[in-house]
Write a protein that holds these residues in place. Structure first.
Motif, mmCIF file in Angstrom:
data_model
loop_
_atom_site.group_PDB
_atom_site.id
_atom_site.type_symbol
_atom_site.label_atom_id
_atom_site.label_comp_id
_atom_site.label_asym_id
_atom_site.label_seq_id
_atom_site.Cartn_x
_atom_site.Cartn_y
_atom_site.Cartn_z
ATOM 1 N N MET A 184 0.829 -1.199 0.000
ATOM 2 C CA MET A 184 0.000 0.000 0.000
ATOM 3 C C MET A 184 0.866 1.253 0.000
ATOM 4 O O MET A 184 0.640 2.197 -0.740
ATOM 5 N N GLU A 185 1.938 1.247 0.850
ATOM 6 C CA GLU A 185 2.830 2.408 0.902
ATOM 7 C C GLU A 185 3.502 2.623 -0.442
ATOM 8 O O GLU A 185 3.678 3.746 -0.896
ATOM 9 N N LYS A 186 3.865 1.495 -1.117
ATOM 10 C CA LYS A 186 4.504 1.621 -2.413
ATOM 11 C C LYS A 186 3.563 2.256 -3.425
ATOM 12 O O LYS A 186 3.945 3.111 -4.216
ATOM 13 N N ASP A 187 2.259 1.860 -3.375
ATOM 14 C CA ASP A 187 1.288 2.434 -4.299
ATOM 15 C C ASP A 187 1.156 3.934 -4.088
ATOM 16 O O ASP A 187 1.092 4.708 -5.042
ATOM 17 N N GLN A 188 1.134 4.365 -2.813
ATOM 18 C CA GLN A 188 1.020 5.792 -2.527
ATOM 19 C C GLN A 188 2.227 6.560 -3.051
ATOM 20 O O GLN A 188 2.109 7.654 -3.605
ATOM 21 N N THR A 189 3.415 5.941 -2.880
ATOM 22 C CA THR A 189 4.621 6.589 -3.381
ATOM 23 C C THR A 189 4.579 6.714 -4.891
ATOM 24 O O THR A 189 4.896 7.756 -5.462
ATOM 25 N N ASP A 190 4.145 5.630 -5.562
ATOM 26 C CA ASP A 190 4.063 5.667 -7.014
ATOM 27 C C ASP A 190 3.071 6.723 -7.480
ATOM 28 O O ASP A 190 3.309 7.439 -8.450
ATOM 29 N N ALA B 183 2.269 9.457 -5.912
ATOM 30 C CA ALA B 183 2.861 10.788 -5.715
ATOM 31 C C ALA B 183 3.881 11.099 -6.794
ATOM 32 O O ALA B 183 3.978 12.211 -7.297
ATOM 33 N N THR B 184 4.663 10.036 -7.182
ATOM 34 C CA THR B 184 5.701 10.238 -8.181
ATOM 35 C C THR B 184 5.102 10.536 -9.543
ATOM 36 O O THR B 184 5.631 11.325 -10.314
ATOM 37 N N HIS B 185 3.965 9.874 -9.829
ATOM 38 C CA HIS B 185 3.342 10.012 -11.136
ATOM 39 C C HIS B 185 2.088 10.868 -11.059
ATOM 40 O O HIS B 185 1.077 10.553 -11.672
ATOM 41 N N ALA B 186 2.129 11.925 -10.269
ATOM 42 C CA ALA B 186 0.981 12.822 -10.150
ATOM 43 C C ALA B 186 0.713 13.484 -11.497
ATOM 44 O O ALA B 186 1.604 13.626 -12.341
ATOM 45 N N ALA B 187 -0.550 13.891 -11.680
ATOM 46 C CA ALA B 187 -0.924 14.547 -12.934
ATOM 47 C C ALA B 187 -0.116 15.836 -13.094
ATOM 48 O O ALA B 187 -0.012 16.628 -12.153
ATOM 49 N N PRO B 188 0.459 16.076 -14.254
ATOM 50 C CA PRO B 188 1.253 17.293 -14.463
ATOM 51 C C PRO B 188 0.404 18.559 -14.303
ATOM 52 O O PRO B 188 -0.782 18.580 -14.625
ATOM 53 N N ALA C 257 6.893 29.963 -17.623
ATOM 54 C CA ALA C 257 5.886 28.912 -17.447
ATOM 55 C C ALA C 257 6.485 27.568 -17.826
ATOM 56 O O ALA C 257 7.307 27.477 -18.740
ATOM 57 N N PHE C 258 6.080 26.529 -17.107
ATOM 58 C CA PHE C 258 6.473 25.162 -17.445
ATOM 59 C C PHE C 258 5.481 24.198 -16.802
ATOM 60 O O PHE C 258 4.721 24.564 -15.897
ATOM 61 N N THR C 259 5.498 22.973 -17.282
ATOM 62 C CA THR C 259 4.621 21.923 -16.765
ATOM 63 C C THR C 259 5.452 20.937 -15.954
ATOM 64 O O THR C 259 6.546 20.536 -16.372
ATOM 65 N N THR C 260 4.955 20.575 -14.771
ATOM 66 C CA THR C 260 5.700 19.703 -13.873
ATOM 67 C C THR C 260 4.766 18.780 -13.105
ATOM 68 O O THR C 260 3.616 19.142 -12.841
ATOM 69 N N ALA C 261 5.284 17.621 -12.740
ATOM 70 C CA ALA C 261 4.536 16.694 -11.891
ATOM 71 C C ALA C 261 4.796 16.957 -10.417
ATOM 72 O O ALA C 261 4.258 16.246 -9.555
ATOM 73 N N ALA C 262 5.615 17.964 -10.116
ATOM 74 C CA ALA C 262 5.940 18.299 -8.719
ATOM 75 C C ALA C 262 5.684 19.779 -8.468
ATOM 76 O O ALA C 262 6.615 20.535 -8.151
ATOM 77 N N PRO C 263 4.432 20.240 -8.579
ATOM 78 C CA PRO C 263 4.172 21.682 -8.442
ATOM 79 C C PRO C 263 4.468 22.220 -7.044
ATOM 80 O O PRO C 263 4.954 23.349 -6.915
ATOM 81 N N ASP C 264 4.175 21.445 -5.999
ATOM 82 C CA ASP C 264 4.427 21.924 -4.638
ATOM 83 C C ASP C 264 5.917 22.160 -4.416
ATOM 84 O O ASP C 264 6.321 23.163 -3.818
ATOM 85 N N ARG C 265 6.729 21.231 -4.894
ATOM 86 C CA ARG C 265 8.175 21.390 -4.755
ATOM 87 C C ARG C 265 8.647 22.618 -5.527
ATOM 88 O O ARG C 265 9.497 23.373 -5.061
ATOM 89 N N ALA C 266 8.079 22.826 -6.704
ATOM 90 C CA ALA C 266 8.465 23.985 -7.508
ATOM 91 C C ALA C 266 8.191 25.276 -6.754
ATOM 92 O O ALA C 266 9.051 26.165 -6.670
ATOM 93 N N ILE C 267 6.998 25.392 -6.210
ATOM 94 C CA ILE C 267 6.600 26.620 -5.519
ATOM 95 C C ILE C 267 7.436 26.854 -4.270
ATOM 96 O O ILE C 267 7.876 27.970 -3.985
#
Length: 276
Positions: free
Chosen positions: A1-7, A9-14, A80-90
């Motif tokens: 389950m933890e692995k699924d959550q990590t995956d 998060a890693t593959h969040a919608a851009p 402007a750019f597209t990213t799967a890690a918007p929180d980290r960017a901000i």
């Protein structure tokens, strides 16, 4: 389950993000990316890659609202750019940018957002290093720029349309300097600096107040030498965005404080040692 959550998060919608960008242009070879020179875009892309916000800037749709020449500064550039890690960017973009470049605002924008094509207008300010003798004639002459004109005498046109629309223009005094502020839908290369140079000639009594109108009605007969780049700021780009504020990193704040202190000191020293 933890692995699924990590995956997940890693593959969040851009998400496509826009940032309002400030920089001091003195140590940049312009804004546009170059293979062998330090540029604002190059430093911004490198910071994003160090943060793993994207790997390929082209695939991320990384774009600036426009280019600025070597030595030109900005308070209102838009990236402007597209990213799967918007929180980290901000949260971290200002920690990885160099001290002479920082973001002051961010916003989530539609996937198709293009900061250049979606810009409604751009505003520049030009600060004159040397004060003209009389500001009033400059104010009168500046009014001739309003509206749609052929700017062949005031720009490097090359193969582009020389017609540009000036929406607002004013000559004012601020912080002890004479300043030209001009807003247009878009500008040609060197246009604002050439407009600033023409107005300075008027203010110094080297050209008549109607000289601007004559150059606009006889485009291309004479091309003006642009004013120095160091006085020019891309002050604002209006993309219809409501910005969420971002605070610069202490490295940038400290860099600007030290730069101000250095130049204040050098002004004092120059006054002390100047030849009579």
């Amino acid at each position: 389950m933890e692995k699924d959550q990590t995956d997940n998060a890693t593959h969040a919608a851009p998400v496509r993000l826009a940032f309002r960008v400030s920089y001091l242009g003195s140590r940049f070879f312009g804004s546009q990316m170059q293979a062998s020179s330090r540029t604002v875009e190059g430093e911004f892309v490198a910071a994003c890659q160090r943060l793993s916000l994207f790997e390929d800037w082209r695939e991320a749709g990384f774009l600036f609202a426009g280019r600025t020449d070597r030595g030109v500064h900005a308070t209102g550039q838009v990236a402007a750019f597209t990213t799967a890690a918007p929180d980290r960017a901000i949260q971290t973009i200002n920690t990885r940018l160099p001290p002479d470049c920082w973001c002051t605002g961010y916003a989530e924008v539609p996937p198709q957002f293009h900061p250049r094509f979606d810009a409604r207008s751009r505003t520049y300010r030009y600060f004159y290093a040397e004060r003209p003798r009389d500001v009033e004639p400059m104010k009168i002459a500046a009014a001739a720029f309003l509206g749609i004109h052929n700017f062949s005498s005031f720009a490097r046109v090359e193969d582009r349309n020389p017609l540009r629309t000036i929406l607002r223009i004013s000559v004012m005094e601020t912080d002890g300097f004479v300043c030209l502020e001009v807003t247009a839908e878009s500008f040609l290369w060197h246009q604002v600096r050439s407009m600033a140079a023409a107005l300075y000639l008027v203010g110094n009594g080297e050209a008549e107040t109607d000289s601007i109108a004559r150059l606009l009605t006889s485009p291309g007969e004479k091309t003006l030498q642009p004013a120095p780049a160091e006085g020019l700021i891309l002050y604002e780009t209006d993309c219809g965005i409501t910005w969420n504020p971002l605070s610069p990193h202490e490295r940038s704040s400290g860099f600007v404080r030290n730069l101000c202190r250095h130049h204040a000191l050098m002004e004092h020293i120059c006054r002390a040692v100047k030849p009579e």
